[in-house]
Write a protein that holds these residues in place. Sequence first.
Motif, PDB file in Angstrom:
ATOM      1  N   VAL A 190     -41.268  -6.976 -11.432  1.00  0.00           N
ATOM      2  CA  VAL A 190     -39.924  -6.632 -10.975  1.00  0.00           C
ATOM      3  C   VAL A 190     -40.004  -6.096  -9.550  1.00  0.00           C
ATOM      4  N   ASP A 191     -39.131  -6.591  -8.680  1.00  0.00           N
ATOM      5  CA  ASP A 191     -38.988  -6.058  -7.333  1.00  0.00           C
ATOM      6  C   ASP A 191     -37.789  -5.122  -7.332  1.00  0.00           C
ATOM      7  N   PRO A 234     -40.718  -2.661  -3.234  1.00  0.00           N
ATOM      8  CA  PRO A 234     -42.007  -2.766  -3.922  1.00  0.00           C
ATOM      9  C   PRO A 234     -41.912  -3.629  -5.181  1.00  0.00           C
ATOM     10  N   ASN A 235     -43.046  -4.181  -5.569  1.00  0.00           N
ATOM     11  CA  ASN A 235     -43.143  -4.973  -6.783  1.00  0.00           C
ATOM     12  C   ASN A 235     -43.870  -4.151  -7.838  1.00  0.00           C
ATOM     13  N   TYR A 236     -43.327  -4.140  -9.068  1.00  0.00           N
ATOM     14  CA  TYR A 236     -43.934  -3.407 -10.173  1.00  0.00           C
ATOM     15  C   TYR A 236     -44.296  -4.383 -11.274  1.00  0.00           C
ATOM     16  N   ASN A 237     -45.539  -4.313 -11.711  1.00  0.00           N
ATOM     17  CA  ASN A 237     -46.008  -5.106 -12.844  1.00  0.00           C
ATOM     18  C   ASN A 237     -46.005  -4.198 -14.055  1.00  0.00           C
ATOM     19  N   LEU A 238     -45.159  -4.516 -15.002  1.00  0.00           N
ATOM     20  CA  LEU A 238     -44.953  -3.664 -16.170  1.00  0.00           C
ATOM     21  C   LEU A 238     -45.381  -4.364 -17.441  1.00  0.00           C
ATOM     22  N   ASN A 239     -45.969  -3.600 -18.360  1.00  0.00           N
ATOM     23  CA  ASN A 239     -46.329  -4.104 -19.675  1.00  0.00           C
ATOM     24  C   ASN A 239     -45.204  -3.697 -20.625  1.00  0.00           C
ATOM     25  N   ILE A 240     -44.336  -4.655 -20.923  1.00  0.00           N
ATOM     26  CA  ILE A 240     -43.173  -4.374 -21.758  1.00  0.00           C
ATOM     27  C   ILE A 240     -43.231  -5.251 -22.996  1.00  0.00           C
ATOM     28  N   ASN A 241     -43.294  -4.599 -24.148  1.00  0.00           N
ATOM     29  CA  ASN A 241     -43.364  -5.312 -25.426  1.00  0.00           C
ATOM     30  C   ASN A 241     -44.538  -6.291 -25.442  1.00  0.00           C
ATOM     31  N   MET A 271     -33.568   8.673 -16.300  1.00  0.00           N
ATOM     32  CA  MET A 271     -33.914   9.416 -15.079  1.00  0.00           C
ATOM     33  C   MET A 271     -35.377   9.214 -14.686  1.00  0.00           C
ATOM     34  N   LEU A 272     -36.075   8.363 -15.388  1.00  0.00           N
ATOM     35  CA  LEU A 272     -37.491   8.133 -15.152  1.00  0.00           C
ATOM     36  C   LEU A 272     -37.666   7.005 -14.138  1.00  0.00           C
ATOM     37  N   PRO A 273     -38.162   7.314 -12.935  1.00  0.00           N
ATOM     38  CA  PRO A 273     -38.308   6.261 -11.926  1.00  0.00           C
ATOM     39  C   PRO A 273     -39.368   5.239 -12.339  1.00  0.00           C
ATOM     40  N   VAL A 274     -39.075   3.975 -12.090  1.00  0.00           N
ATOM     41  CA  VAL A 274     -40.003   2.914 -12.438  1.00  0.00           C
ATOM     42  C   VAL A 274     -41.341   3.112 -11.747  1.00  0.00           C
ATOM     43  N   SER A 275     -41.344   3.757 -10.607  1.00  0.00           N
ATOM     44  CA  SER A 275     -42.587   3.981  -9.860  1.00  0.00           C
ATOM     45  C   SER A 275     -43.553   4.907 -10.589  1.00  0.00           C
ATOM     46  N   SER A 276     -43.081   5.641 -11.585  1.00  0.00           N
ATOM     47  CA  SER A 276     -43.942   6.574 -12.320  1.00  0.00           C
ATOM     48  C   SER A 276     -44.618   5.935 -13.544  1.00  0.00           C
ATOM     49  N   ILE A 277     -44.322   4.688 -13.832  1.00  0.00           N
ATOM     50  CA  ILE A 277     -44.804   4.037 -15.048  1.00  0.00           C
ATOM     51  C   ILE A 277     -46.263   3.607 -14.946  1.00  0.00           C
ATOM     52  N   GLY A 278     -46.662   3.086 -13.816  1.00  0.00           N
ATOM     53  CA  GLY A 278     -48.041   2.622 -13.653  1.00  0.00           C
ATOM     54  C   GLY A 278     -48.378   1.538 -14.659  1.00  0.00           C
ATOM     55  N   ASP A 307     -36.409  -0.786  -5.935  1.00  0.00           N
ATOM     56  CA  ASP A 307     -36.701   0.462  -5.236  1.00  0.00           C
ATOM     57  C   ASP A 307     -37.543   1.379  -6.108  1.00  0.00           C
ATOM     58  N   THR A 308     -38.312   2.252  -5.479  1.00  0.00           N
ATOM     59  CA  THR A 308     -39.211   3.155  -6.208  1.00  0.00           C
ATOM     60  C   THR A 308     -38.471   4.128  -7.111  1.00  0.00           C
ATOM     61  N   ASP A 309     -37.246   4.490  -6.740  1.00  0.00           N
ATOM     62  CA  ASP A 309     -36.510   5.478  -7.534  1.00  0.00           C
ATOM     63  C   ASP A 309     -35.567   4.856  -8.562  1.00  0.00           C
ATOM     64  N   THR A 310     -35.631   3.542  -8.736  1.00  0.00           N
ATOM     65  CA  THR A 310     -34.792   2.895  -9.752  1.00  0.00           C
ATOM     66  C   THR A 310     -35.215   3.387 -11.132  1.00  0.00           C
ATOM     67  N   PRO A 311     -34.268   3.896 -11.924  1.00  0.00           N
ATOM     68  CA  PRO A 311     -34.626   4.344 -13.276  1.00  0.00           C
ATOM     69  C   PRO A 311     -35.139   3.186 -14.130  1.00  0.00           C
ATOM     70  N   LEU A 312     -36.125   3.474 -14.943  1.00  0.00           N
ATOM     71  CA  LEU A 312     -36.680   2.460 -15.833  1.00  0.00           C
ATOM     72  C   LEU A 312     -35.587   1.820 -16.683  1.00  0.00           C
ATOM     73  N   LEU A 313     -34.611   2.608 -17.127  1.00  0.00           N
ATOM     74  CA  LEU A 313     -33.515   2.061 -17.931  1.00  0.00           C
ATOM     75  C   LEU A 313     -32.831   0.909 -17.219  1.00  0.00           C
ATOM     76  N   TYR A 314     -32.569   1.051 -15.937  1.00  0.00           N
ATOM     77  CA  TYR A 314     -31.891  -0.004 -15.179  1.00  0.00           C
ATOM     78  C   TYR A 314     -32.777  -1.242 -15.058  1.00  0.00           C
ATOM     79  N   VAL A 315     -34.080  -1.031 -14.890  1.00  0.00           N
ATOM     80  CA  VAL A 315     -35.002  -2.158 -14.826  1.00  0.00           C
ATOM     81  C   VAL A 315     -34.965  -2.915 -16.153  1.00  0.00           C
TER      82      VAL A 315
END
Length: 155
Positions: free
Chosen positions: A15-16, A2-9, A61-68, A18-26
């Motif tokens: 970012v492409d 999946p692709n995630y569009n994140l608002n960072i800073n 431990m926060l999955p990137v998929s939970s950020i929205g 996995d859904t369970d990738t921790p936000l820290l790793y992203v």
Amino acid sequence: MPNYNLNINNIQKSVDTDTDTPLLYVLRDYLELNGPKFGCGLAQCGSCMVLINGRATTTCMLPVSSIGQSKITTLEGLTGTTGKLHAVQEAFVKEQAAQCGYCLNGMVMAAVGLLNKNPSPNELEIKKALELNLCRCGAHSRIVRAVKIAANSFK
């Protein structure tokens, strides 16, 4: 993946992963933002903290998929485009509130999160806000003093 569009800073990042990738790793591995650190991997030390919608949050431990569409601010994003340190960062420097640096990211992010919510905290509220952060070298008193100094600039 999946692709995630994140608002960072305040910048949109895509970012492409996995859904369970921790936000820290992203943040660290994909976007090369090194303010948040890997510490315990169990969300118990605070090294990986960022602000999510202004609130200090652990990311290991926060999955990137939970950020929205949440707004993520890392240590790098506190200074903005002016290059000037955030009031909390300035206070930490002034009080020499770091030794080894292990807890520094989490302490700063927790302090900013507290001051976003409560710009005039008392000492007990400061300690409560910082309690998720593990400081191994015992700089606690200087850290609390730094948060008090920073709070004065928020008034």
